[in-house]
Write an enzyme that holds these catalytic residues in place. Sequence first.
Site, PDB file in Angstrom:
ATOM      1  N   ASP B 130      -7.262  -0.524  -5.532  1.00 34.44           N
ATOM      2  CA  ASP B 130      -7.124  -0.500  -4.074  1.00 34.44           C
ATOM      3  C   ASP B 130      -8.500  -0.737  -3.450  1.00 34.44           C
ATOM      4  OD1 ASP B 130      -4.463   0.165  -4.442  1.00 34.44           O
ATOM      5  OD2 ASP B 130      -4.831   2.322  -4.292  1.00 34.44           O
ATOM      6  N   VAL B 131      -8.552  -1.695  -2.554  1.00 35.28           N
ATOM      7  CA  VAL B 131      -9.861  -2.131  -2.050  1.00 35.28           C
ATOM      8  C   VAL B 131      -9.909  -2.068  -0.527  1.00 35.28           C
ATOM      9  CG1 VAL B 131     -11.494  -4.068  -1.992  1.00 35.28           C
ATOM     10  CG2 VAL B 131     -10.068  -3.699  -4.011  1.00 35.28           C
TER      11      VAL B 131
END
Lengths: 201, 253
Positions: B130-131
């Site tokens: 997750d960025v």
Amino acid sequence: MITIVNYGMGNLGSVFNMFKRIGVEARIVDRPEDLQAAKKILLPGVGAFDNAMKRINQSGFLDVLNQKALGEKVPVLGICLGMQLLTRGSEEGNLPGLGWIAADTIRFPNQNGLKVPHMGWNLVHPATPSPLTVSLPDEPRFYFVHSYRVHVDDERNSILKCTYGVDFDAAVQHENIYGAQFHPEKSHKFGMRLLENFARI
Amino acid sequence: MLKTRVIPALLLRDDALVKTVKFSKPGYIGDPINTVRIFNELEVDELVFLDIEATTQTRKPNLRILREIANECFMPLAYGGGLHDFETAKEIFEIGFEKVVLNAACHTHPKVIEQLAQHYGNQAVVASVDVKKNFWGNYEVFTHSGSKNSKKNPVEWCKQLEAMGAGEILLTSIDKEGTWSGFDVDLTRRVSEAVGVPVIAHGGAGNLEHISQVVHQGKASAVALGSMVVYQQKGLGVLVNFPDKEKLNKALQ
């Protein structure tokens, strides 16, 4: 009744679920002696070739499998790695395979831009007609996950072809021995039809 | 030729399916079993289920629901949420899922990733990344449903994940998730070009053009859809659906 061989490698839950869905009786056996009465055998498999052959040998399944397949000639369907085990051997390992079909398991060639494993849905094309592949729905496609592919000596033993950079044998048959490289249990109506066909053989 | 996989990514919270926007504001979608029956009828390529609270609440996966899903679905299934050890992942495989999705565990229990890859094969292990962009516009990797910043760079981290044995990367843009505004094509391309394993682009899909962009320009191997497959349109009500096959194929060409 279809007997699913549990030698410790493979996704048995989903195969069993699909047989249940299509109304075919199936049971999972963990011990060689429970395979004695089998009338039809499904050989699943996910993982490495040598590891699977080692387990088949150590668990004592090898003799009874040979007797069933070659002696009594009961129909056997190997899926995914289970199909590769039917061949003489694999470039993935050193141990001999079951050798029930004149074929070898070989690596996918390194090809520009094509990732290995071959993973996802792919179309198949009919080759030699077989009871396993009759009346598949239009544009049959199946879910594949594999890094090695089967190559038969005699084209007559190839019943479905698939292309991933190169053509390979997606399903094979020699007499009572059947194999499918893809996962019918994860391939919607296409897989259901194929497993129904196997149940009817 | 291999088809580009288009995968509904469904979020579980307690016994319900929900949909979030930028990882917050979970809105109720419906009963997971009824929803997967529809996706089964629509013959979707694959399904991914993510329990968005299992890790933050430190609880085990909801095996009862997952078992029901596996009994209904005849397509590849992946599950993520609350997986930190080999034994729990094993239970997921045994009920008929063929992929496990690990996120926080990749940071805290890297050995588990290796073990799972050795035992079940790399193709069975999906690393979820997750960025979020920080104030200065640099990408950072988050865990625990976006609540913990690992401060890692996603490109470097994904290379490490590949080396650890991950066979696939589920790359989610927190900034884009649930916004219908298109994927983060730049992020996807940077990661896809850096790793040899397939990258599933996730977060932001709003129409077929977005899907086409992230596949062709972002070099994604597969795309995951959230809002698009559970709502009629942005701002409208729940409707479980899937893009028309012909139009989708055209967009992917």
